[in-house]
Design a protein around this motif. Structure first.
Motif, PDB file in Angstrom:
ATOM      1  N   ALA A   5       0.855  -1.189   0.000  1.00  0.00           N
ATOM      2  CA  ALA A   5       0.000   0.000   0.000  1.00  0.00           C
ATOM      3  C   ALA A   5       0.889   1.236   0.000  1.00  0.00           C
ATOM      4  O   ALA A   5       2.038   1.198   0.449  1.00  0.00           O
ATOM      5  CB  ALA A   5      -0.910   0.011   1.224  1.00  0.00           C
ATOM      6  N   PHE A   6       0.344   2.335  -0.487  1.00  0.00           N
ATOM      7  CA  PHE A   6       1.069   3.599  -0.515  1.00  0.00           C
ATOM      8  C   PHE A   6       1.397   4.038   0.910  1.00  0.00           C
ATOM      9  O   PHE A   6       0.546   3.989   1.793  1.00  0.00           O
ATOM     10  CB  PHE A   6       0.223   4.667  -1.218  1.00  0.00           C
ATOM     11  CG  PHE A   6       0.920   5.986  -1.353  1.00  0.00           C
ATOM     12  CD1 PHE A   6       1.846   6.190  -2.350  1.00  0.00           C
ATOM     13  CD2 PHE A   6       0.642   7.021  -0.478  1.00  0.00           C
ATOM     14  CE1 PHE A   6       2.489   7.411  -2.481  1.00  0.00           C
ATOM     15  CE2 PHE A   6       1.280   8.241  -0.598  1.00  0.00           C
ATOM     16  CZ  PHE A   6       2.202   8.428  -1.606  1.00  0.00           C
ATOM     17  N   HIS A   7       2.623   4.496   1.127  1.00  0.00           N
ATOM     18  CA  HIS A   7       3.014   4.985   2.446  1.00  0.00           C
ATOM     19  C   HIS A   7       3.245   6.496   2.449  1.00  0.00           C
ATOM     20  O   HIS A   7       2.700   7.204   3.284  1.00  0.00           O
ATOM     21  CB  HIS A   7       4.282   4.269   2.942  1.00  0.00           C
ATOM     22  CG  HIS A   7       4.630   4.631   4.343  1.00  0.00           C
ATOM     23  ND1 HIS A   7       5.485   5.656   4.681  1.00  0.00           N
ATOM     24  CD2 HIS A   7       4.218   4.095   5.514  1.00  0.00           C
ATOM     25  CE1 HIS A   7       5.585   5.740   5.983  1.00  0.00           C
ATOM     26  NE2 HIS A   7       4.838   4.809   6.525  1.00  0.00           N
ATOM     27  N   ALA A  40      22.556  11.200   4.676  1.00  0.00           N
ATOM     28  CA  ALA A  40      22.254  12.168   3.617  1.00  0.00           C
ATOM     29  C   ALA A  40      22.477  13.601   4.071  1.00  0.00           C
ATOM     30  O   ALA A  40      22.190  14.537   3.317  1.00  0.00           O
ATOM     31  CB  ALA A  40      20.813  11.998   3.150  1.00  0.00           C
ATOM     32  N   ASN A  41      22.941  13.791   5.309  1.00  0.00           N
ATOM     33  CA  ASN A  41      23.104  15.128   5.870  1.00  0.00           C
ATOM     34  C   ASN A  41      21.803  15.925   5.742  1.00  0.00           C
ATOM     35  O   ASN A  41      21.798  17.085   5.328  1.00  0.00           O
ATOM     36  CB  ASN A  41      24.272  15.868   5.204  1.00  0.00           C
ATOM     37  CG  ASN A  41      24.616  17.153   5.919  1.00  0.00           C
ATOM     38  OD1 ASN A  41      24.447  17.268   7.126  1.00  0.00           O
ATOM     39  ND2 ASN A  41      25.083  18.134   5.165  1.00  0.00           N
ATOM     40  N   ALA A  42      20.686  15.264   6.048  1.00  0.00           N
ATOM     41  CA  ALA A  42      19.374  15.880   5.840  1.00  0.00           C
ATOM     42  C   ALA A  42      18.615  16.044   7.146  1.00  0.00           C
ATOM     43  O   ALA A  42      18.622  15.156   8.000  1.00  0.00           O
ATOM     44  CB  ALA A  42      18.541  15.025   4.888  1.00  0.00           C
ATOM     45  N   ASN A  43      17.957  17.184   7.258  1.00  0.00           N
ATOM     46  CA  ASN A  43      16.911  17.367   8.257  1.00  0.00           C
ATOM     47  C   ASN A  43      15.622  16.988   7.553  1.00  0.00           C
ATOM     48  O   ASN A  43      15.424  17.347   6.388  1.00  0.00           O
ATOM     49  CB  ASN A  43      16.850  18.806   8.739  1.00  0.00           C
ATOM     50  CG  ASN A  43      18.069  19.168   9.550  1.00  0.00           C
ATOM     51  OD1 ASN A  43      18.468  18.421  10.434  1.00  0.00           O
ATOM     52  ND2 ASN A  43      18.681  20.293   9.241  1.00  0.00           N
ATOM     53  N   ALA A  44      14.741  16.274   8.232  1.00  0.00           N
ATOM     54  CA  ALA A  44      13.548  15.765   7.565  1.00  0.00           C
ATOM     55  C   ALA A  44      12.355  15.825   8.503  1.00  0.00           C
ATOM     56  O   ALA A  44      12.498  15.982   9.719  1.00  0.00           O
ATOM     57  CB  ALA A  44      13.785  14.332   7.095  1.00  0.00           C
ATOM     58  N   ALA A  45      11.190  15.695   7.904  1.00  0.00           N
ATOM     59  CA  ALA A  45       9.945  15.666   8.675  1.00  0.00           C
ATOM     60  C   ALA A  45       8.900  14.897   7.893  1.00  0.00           C
ATOM     61  O   ALA A  45       8.907  14.895   6.651  1.00  0.00           O
ATOM     62  CB  ALA A  45       9.448  17.082   8.949  1.00  0.00           C
ATOM     63  N   PHE A  46       8.024  14.242   8.615  1.00  0.00           N
ATOM     64  CA  PHE A  46       6.815  13.690   8.025  1.00  0.00           C
ATOM     65  C   PHE A  46       5.681  14.641   8.369  1.00  0.00           C
ATOM     66  O   PHE A  46       5.516  15.038   9.529  1.00  0.00           O
ATOM     67  CB  PHE A  46       6.478  12.309   8.594  1.00  0.00           C
ATOM     68  CG  PHE A  46       7.103  11.166   7.849  1.00  0.00           C
ATOM     69  CD1 PHE A  46       6.749  10.898   6.529  1.00  0.00           C
ATOM     70  CD2 PHE A  46       8.029  10.356   8.457  1.00  0.00           C
ATOM     71  CE1 PHE A  46       7.322   9.848   5.841  1.00  0.00           C
ATOM     72  CE2 PHE A  46       8.608   9.294   7.785  1.00  0.00           C
ATOM     73  CZ  PHE A  46       8.252   9.037   6.475  1.00  0.00           C
ATOM     74  N   VAL A  47       4.896  15.020   7.351  1.00  0.00           N
ATOM     75  CA  VAL A  47       3.643  15.727   7.574  1.00  0.00           C
ATOM     76  C   VAL A  47       2.537  14.776   7.148  1.00  0.00           C
ATOM     77  O   VAL A  47       2.719  13.961   6.232  1.00  0.00           O
ATOM     78  CB  VAL A  47       3.573  17.080   6.821  1.00  0.00           C
ATOM     79  CG1 VAL A  47       4.559  18.075   7.410  1.00  0.00           C
ATOM     80  CG2 VAL A  47       3.794  16.917   5.327  1.00  0.00           C
ATOM     81  N   ARG A  48       1.409  14.867   7.829  1.00  0.00           N
ATOM     82  CA  ARG A  48       0.364  13.867   7.628  1.00  0.00           C
ATOM     83  C   ARG A  48      -1.011  14.517   7.592  1.00  0.00           C
ATOM     84  O   ARG A  48      -1.288  15.469   8.326  1.00  0.00           O
ATOM     85  CB  ARG A  48       0.431  12.849   8.764  1.00  0.00           C
ATOM     86  CG  ARG A  48      -0.528  11.715   8.623  1.00  0.00           C
ATOM     87  CD  ARG A  48      -0.316  10.712   9.731  1.00  0.00           C
ATOM     88  NE  ARG A  48      -1.110   9.531   9.446  1.00  0.00           N
ATOM     89  CZ  ARG A  48      -0.831   8.335   9.867  1.00  0.00           C
ATOM     90  NH1 ARG A  48       0.236   8.129  10.615  1.00  0.00           N
ATOM     91  NH2 ARG A  48      -1.609   7.320   9.570  1.00  0.00           N
ATOM     92  N   LYS A  49      -1.857  13.951   6.738  1.00  0.00           N
ATOM     93  CA  LYS A  49      -3.271  14.333   6.674  1.00  0.00           C
ATOM     94  C   LYS A  49      -4.043  13.028   6.498  1.00  0.00           C
ATOM     95  O   LYS A  49      -4.019  12.437   5.422  1.00  0.00           O
ATOM     96  CB  LYS A  49      -3.531  15.286   5.509  1.00  0.00           C
ATOM     97  CG  LYS A  49      -4.970  15.746   5.416  1.00  0.00           C
ATOM     98  CD  LYS A  49      -5.154  16.784   4.336  1.00  0.00           C
ATOM     99  CE  LYS A  49      -6.600  17.231   4.314  1.00  0.00           C
ATOM    100  NZ  LYS A  49      -6.792  18.391   3.469  1.00  0.00           N
ATOM    101  N   GLY A  50      -4.658  12.558   7.565  1.00  0.00           N
ATOM    102  CA  GLY A  50      -5.311  11.245   7.519  1.00  0.00           C
ATOM    103  C   GLY A  50      -4.274  10.173   7.225  1.00  0.00           C
ATOM    104  O   GLY A  50      -3.250  10.087   7.895  1.00  0.00           O
ATOM    105  N   ASP A  51      -4.514   9.371   6.201  1.00  0.00           N
ATOM    106  CA  ASP A  51      -3.580   8.314   5.813  1.00  0.00           C
ATOM    107  C   ASP A  51      -2.491   8.813   4.875  1.00  0.00           C
ATOM    108  O   ASP A  51      -1.614   8.045   4.486  1.00  0.00           O
ATOM    109  CB  ASP A  51      -4.330   7.170   5.129  1.00  0.00           C
ATOM    110  CG  ASP A  51      -5.212   6.395   6.097  1.00  0.00           C
ATOM    111  OD1 ASP A  51      -4.935   6.430   7.314  1.00  0.00           O
ATOM    112  OD2 ASP A  51      -6.180   5.755   5.642  1.00  0.00           O
TER     113      ASP A  51
END
Length: 133
Positions: A5-7, A40-51
């Motif tokens: 399924a899409f993540h 990757a020398n990266a700052n990252a974040a997950f943003v979410r709206k429902g699924d």
């Protein structure tokens, strides 16, 4: 074939805080979590709206998105990932809402095969919204 399924979709942005704000203010996503990717020398974040989730990456010194990748018909002339697309119920109502939030509408499509639009996020990345019959 095993089930899957899409993540999430992932986009690189020049300013992580600005991107978190844009995805929240314009599209209603909420910050799920922030983290670093040392390899990757990266700052990252997950943003979410429902699924739905976007993973946002800020990498110091990363190149800007080329102009040809900011307009859907020209973007198709370069191989690679193009965009993610989300289903909407009413194109005109969606456009009125995002334009009221000063979203950058890259293109509106009203064809026999369907209707929709493309937005550019705060870094120029294309996101498609389609009306499904």
């Amino acid at each position: 074939m095993p089930e899957f399924a899409f993540h999430h979709g992932g986009v690189s942005v020049p300013d992580l805080d600005a991107a978190i704000a844009w995805y929240g203010d314009v599209l209603g996503f909420e910050l799920e979590r922030r983290f670093t990717i040392d390899a990757a020398n990266a700052n990252a974040a997950f943003v979410r709206k429902g699924d739905l989730r976007f993973e946002l990456f800020e990498v110091p010194g990363a190149a800007s998105l080329p102009d040809d990748r900011r307009y859907p018909p020209r973007d198709l002339q370069t191989h690679g990932n193009k965009h993610v697309a989300f289903r909407i119920a009413d194109l005109d109502a969606f456009l009125a809402e995002v334009e009221a939030k000063s979203a950058d509408v890259a293109m509106v499509v009203r064809e026999k095969f369907g209707a929709g639009c493309f937005l550019r996020d705060c870094a120029g990345n294309l996101i498609e919204f389609v009306v499904e019959d």
